[in-house]
Design a protein around this motif. Structure first.
Motif, PDB file in Angstrom:
ATOM      1  N   GLU A  63      46.957  45.239 -30.204  1.00  0.00           N
ATOM      2  CA  GLU A  63      45.340  45.595 -30.531  1.00  0.00           C
ATOM      3  C   GLU A  63      44.164  45.300 -29.468  1.00  0.00           C
ATOM      4  O   GLU A  63      44.860  44.563 -28.716  1.00  0.00           O
ATOM      5  CB  GLU A  63      44.977  44.064 -31.385  1.00  0.00           C
ATOM      6  CG  GLU A  63      45.614  44.033 -32.788  1.00  0.00           C
ATOM      7  CD  GLU A  63      45.748  45.802 -33.736  1.00  0.00           C
ATOM      8  OE1 GLU A  63      44.599  45.940 -33.554  1.00  0.00           O
ATOM      9  OE2 GLU A  63      46.574  46.013 -34.232  1.00  0.00           O
ATOM     10  N   HIS A  65      40.704  44.079 -27.496  1.00  0.00           N
ATOM     11  CA  HIS A  65      39.898  43.196 -27.365  1.00  0.00           C
ATOM     12  C   HIS A  65      38.806  42.737 -28.823  1.00  0.00           C
ATOM     13  O   HIS A  65      37.871  44.133 -28.930  1.00  0.00           O
ATOM     14  CB  HIS A  65      39.621  41.764 -26.577  1.00  0.00           C
ATOM     15  CG  HIS A  65      39.186  40.570 -26.806  1.00  0.00           C
ATOM     16  ND1 HIS A  65      39.482  39.738 -26.802  1.00  0.00           N
ATOM     17  CD2 HIS A  65      37.927  40.160 -26.073  1.00  0.00           C
ATOM     18  CE1 HIS A  65      38.968  38.326 -26.630  1.00  0.00           C
ATOM     19  NE2 HIS A  65      37.371  39.194 -26.517  1.00  0.00           N
ATOM     20  N   ASP A  66      38.375  42.330 -29.364  1.00  0.00           N
ATOM     21  CA  ASP A  66      37.460  41.860 -30.656  1.00  0.00           C
ATOM     22  C   ASP A  66      36.613  41.270 -29.633  1.00  0.00           C
ATOM     23  O   ASP A  66      36.521  40.045 -29.900  1.00  0.00           O
ATOM     24  CB  ASP A  66      38.012  40.629 -31.673  1.00  0.00           C
ATOM     25  CG  ASP A  66      36.572  41.020 -33.149  1.00  0.00           C
ATOM     26  OD1 ASP A  66      35.346  41.944 -32.249  1.00  0.00           O
ATOM     27  OD2 ASP A  66      36.281  39.991 -33.862  1.00  0.00           O
ATOM     28  N   GLY A 235      52.900  45.199 -32.660  1.00  0.00           N
ATOM     29  CA  GLY A 235      52.232  46.167 -33.066  1.00  0.00           C
ATOM     30  C   GLY A 235      52.693  48.380 -32.982  1.00  0.00           C
ATOM     31  O   GLY A 235      53.580  47.839 -31.653  1.00  0.00           O
ATOM     32  N   GLN A 237      51.285  51.933 -32.847  1.00  0.00           N
ATOM     33  CA  GLN A 237      50.293  53.130 -33.925  1.00  0.00           C
ATOM     34  C   GLN A 237      50.585  54.066 -33.626  1.00  0.00           C
ATOM     35  O   GLN A 237      50.695  54.030 -31.350  1.00  0.00           O
ATOM     36  CB  GLN A 237      48.452  52.087 -33.865  1.00  0.00           C
ATOM     37  CG  GLN A 237      48.018  52.921 -34.480  1.00  0.00           C
ATOM     38  CD  GLN A 237      46.311  52.503 -34.097  1.00  0.00           C
ATOM     39  OE1 GLN A 237      46.161  51.301 -33.803  1.00  0.00           O
ATOM     40  NE2 GLN A 237      45.669  53.082 -33.983  1.00  0.00           N
ATOM     41  N   ARG A 241      44.060  56.180 -32.305  1.00  0.00           N
ATOM     42  CA  ARG A 241      42.643  56.353 -32.020  1.00  0.00           C
ATOM     43  C   ARG A 241      42.110  57.868 -31.122  1.00  0.00           C
ATOM     44  O   ARG A 241      43.348  58.412 -31.322  1.00  0.00           O
ATOM     45  CB  ARG A 241      42.203  55.706 -30.348  1.00  0.00           C
ATOM     46  CG  ARG A 241      41.172  55.297 -30.114  1.00  0.00           C
ATOM     47  CD  ARG A 241      40.855  54.146 -29.109  1.00  0.00           C
ATOM     48  NE  ARG A 241      41.310  53.091 -29.485  1.00  0.00           N
ATOM     49  CZ  ARG A 241      41.050  52.309 -31.075  1.00  0.00           C
ATOM     50  NH1 ARG A 241      39.974  52.124 -31.315  1.00  0.00           N
ATOM     51  NH2 ARG A 241      42.092  50.839 -30.498  1.00  0.00           N
TER      52      ARG A 241
END
Length: 241
Positions: A63, A65-66, A235, A237, A241
């Motif tokens: 993931e 970074h937020d 993870g 995916q 994107r």
């Protein structure tokens, strides 16, 4: 088939690149946002060409970074350099060698986009100039990106980090997210090959670490997909994107 795919990719992508540079030049005179939008379109065209002309899929593990961060990526080919504005959450401020900004027309647009030139071996004055540019760019909220090896490397090599990594890490004072990528075995070949390119996003490294610790952590994380190293998968995916 690989040669035909590469030929079609080269014709379509580089023709589109020239046209976009011509279109973006007058836009760049009046609008930085316009240049960023043109760069994003260019990157999306490239991603389309990679997927549908070269037959390369993109896998993202982990993931992002937020929040605002600095990303340090392994650099095996031009794929990840072109892909950055659509891989990362925001169009990033990119630290790159100053020679790129001296390319006619393209270099001017790159500076307008937000590439910060790194003058190697130019001493304290160059560092101060880079610091001013970086701190001004930080206020925009955009992420930062750097290729800490300093240049493209072969997919089975693992050179040490360049000194500039730690200097920029201290300069921007943001979490640093290491990213492994294995584009070299497909994209850097002649002809280019079909397959899957993987991004593996590591855990964010908080500001304030000493240089030796930071460089060791980044070196291990960006080499997680290197054939000579073992990494952890977190993870999965595909084409996410």
């Amino acid at each position: 088939m690989a040669r035909l795919r590469t030929l079609l990719f080269s014709i379509f992508f580089y023709t589109a690149s020239v046209l976009l540079v011509v279109i973006a030049m007058p836009i760049g005179l009046v609008s930085r946002r316009g240049v960023i939008a043109a760069a994003t379109i260019w990157c999306r065209i490239h991603r389309w060409c990679v997927r549908w002309l070269l037959g390369v899929r993109i896998r993202i593990e982990g993931e992002l970074h937020d929040g605002q961060a600095m990303y340090a990526l392994r650099h095996e080919s031009f794929f990840e350099a072109i892909d950055l504005p659509i891989f990362l959450p925001t169009p990033p401020i990119i630290f790159a060698k100053m020679e790129l900004l001296r390319i006619p027309l393209w270099g001017w647009l790159a500076a307008r986009y937000g590439i910060v030139g790194v003058e190697r071996g130019k001493g304290a004055s160059a560092l101060r100039t880079m610091r001013r540019a970086a701190l001004a760019a930080k206020e925009s909220g955009r992420d930062f990106a750097i290729f800490p090896e300093g240049t493209r490397v072969r997919d089975n090599e693992a050179p040490e980090m360049k000194a500039g990594l730690y200097g920029i890490y201290r300069m921007v004072e943001l979490p640093l997210v290491p990213v492994a990528v294995d584009s070299g075995r497909l994209y850097q070949q002649s002809p280019k090959r079909a397959g899957t390119i993987t991004y593996r996003i590591g855990k964010a490294i908080e500001p304030g670490l000493p240089r030796n610790v930071l460089e060791a952590e980044v070196h291990a994380a960006i080499n997680a997909l290197n054939p000579a190293f073992e990494g952890q998968v977190s993870g999965d995916q595909i084409d996410g994107r």
